[in-house]
Design an enzyme around this catalytic site. Sequence first.
Site, PDB file in Angstrom:
ATOM      1  N   GLU A 278       9.629  17.573   2.397  1.00  0.00           N
ATOM      2  CA  GLU A 278       8.742  16.411   2.290  1.00  0.00           C
ATOM      3  C   GLU A 278       7.349  16.697   2.865  1.00  0.00           C
ATOM      4  OE1 GLU A 278       9.369  14.397   0.271  1.00  0.00           O
ATOM      5  OE2 GLU A 278      11.096  13.091   0.584  1.00  0.00           O
TER       6      GLU A 278
ATOM      7  N   THR B 223       1.487  10.406  -1.484  1.00  0.00           N
ATOM      8  CA  THR B 223       2.331   9.833  -0.426  1.00  0.00           C
ATOM      9  C   THR B 223       1.609   9.871   0.914  1.00  0.00           C
ATOM     10  OG1 THR B 223       4.298  10.521  -1.630  1.00  0.00           O
ATOM     11  CG2 THR B 223       4.614   9.948   0.676  1.00  0.00           C
TER      12      THR B 223
HETATM   13  N1  HSE Z   1       9.190   6.114   3.361  1.00  0.00           N
HETATM   14  C1  HSE Z   1       8.261   6.883   2.564  1.00  0.00           C
HETATM   15  C2  HSE Z   1       6.956   6.110   2.470  1.00  0.00           C
HETATM   16  C3  HSE Z   1       8.833   7.100   1.207  1.00  0.00           C
HETATM   17  O1  HSE Z   1       6.998   4.918   2.187  1.00  0.00           O
HETATM   18  O2  HSE Z   1       5.896   6.713   2.682  1.00  0.00           O
HETATM   19  C4  HSE Z   1       7.969   7.932   0.301  1.00  0.00           C
HETATM   20  O3  HSE Z   1       8.629   8.054  -0.946  1.00  0.00           O
END
Ligand code: HSE
Length: 329
Positions: free
Chosen positions: A140, A196
Amino acid sequence: MEKSDLSTCVAYAPSSTANIGPGYDVFGLGLDVFEDKVTLSRMSTRSNRITIRATGDTNNSSNMVPSKLESNSAGLVIKKMSNDFGIDYDLDVSISKGVPVGFGMGSSAASAAAAAIAFDRLFDLEIDKPKLVEYAAEGEIASAGVKHYDNVSASVLGGFVIVRTNPKLEVIRIEPPEDLVLVIAIPLIRVPEGKTEKARNLLPHKVPLSDVVVTLSNASMVVAGFILKDVEMIARGIHDIIVEPARRDLIPGYIGVKKNALEAGSLAVTISGAGPSMISFLKTAKYAKHVANAMAMGFNEANVKSRTYISRPSPGARITNPKVSKNEK
Ligand code: HSE
């Protein structure tokens, strides 16, 4: 010397939706609508080289799967696992993308999850599930800039997952209700590189205690709903007052999609992960097509084309060749 395949392992990992309203970085749900395939091959040479090849993302034309090791989620996982287990074989990582890249459907997590379980099986490491999740989360960093465990947990384990990271990583998996149906609307917009990470940077650093109380009670409803197999209870808890308001302006048509979906029979609508996809929660598939059309109409009203999908929870990642095929003779 000619390189030759010594051994190959093929793994699949599903798409996922993270947050599920109030559960930022804590809740995840595996979704069977898309999956990534990772074929990991061990070469005969031993010079610590990892080669990444990525094909696919047929659902979307604007976002590319990075083939540079450091920017590829599967590559980061394989690199970390090779280092930790002292494996110096040259490795070929072939990724066939089924999960659309950059739309909040857990694309980087699916490749990372598949890579972690393929590596584990290829080298017969018998790593336990929480540790596999930890390795998969390494991937990630490529898209979010930091590790977050919600998507990778859902992709590795399937079902509904709750992640706790402090004082140590714990992941709890709950089997979702059989009548839970999800409708996903993916707007066909160009998402910025590092989406993200950018969407995370928009979030408030401090929130009022009263917002924490609301969020905690909503999140508790979601968890209780999954435990009690009550889709309506889950849906009542899917209301987020902290993260979603900070991100909604990134999604053209957000208000219309939500309104239309609820009017068409959706029990709850929220942003899927960091977006821009939106996801509806339904009990039974009866209104699913109707909700899908309503969500598409919401995007359409904002002059955005979209694709809609009906999904069920996924049982998680899998290996297709349980006995690793060793060609060493
Ligand atoms: N929890 C993460 C966010 C998920 O909301 O940034 C990203 O897919």
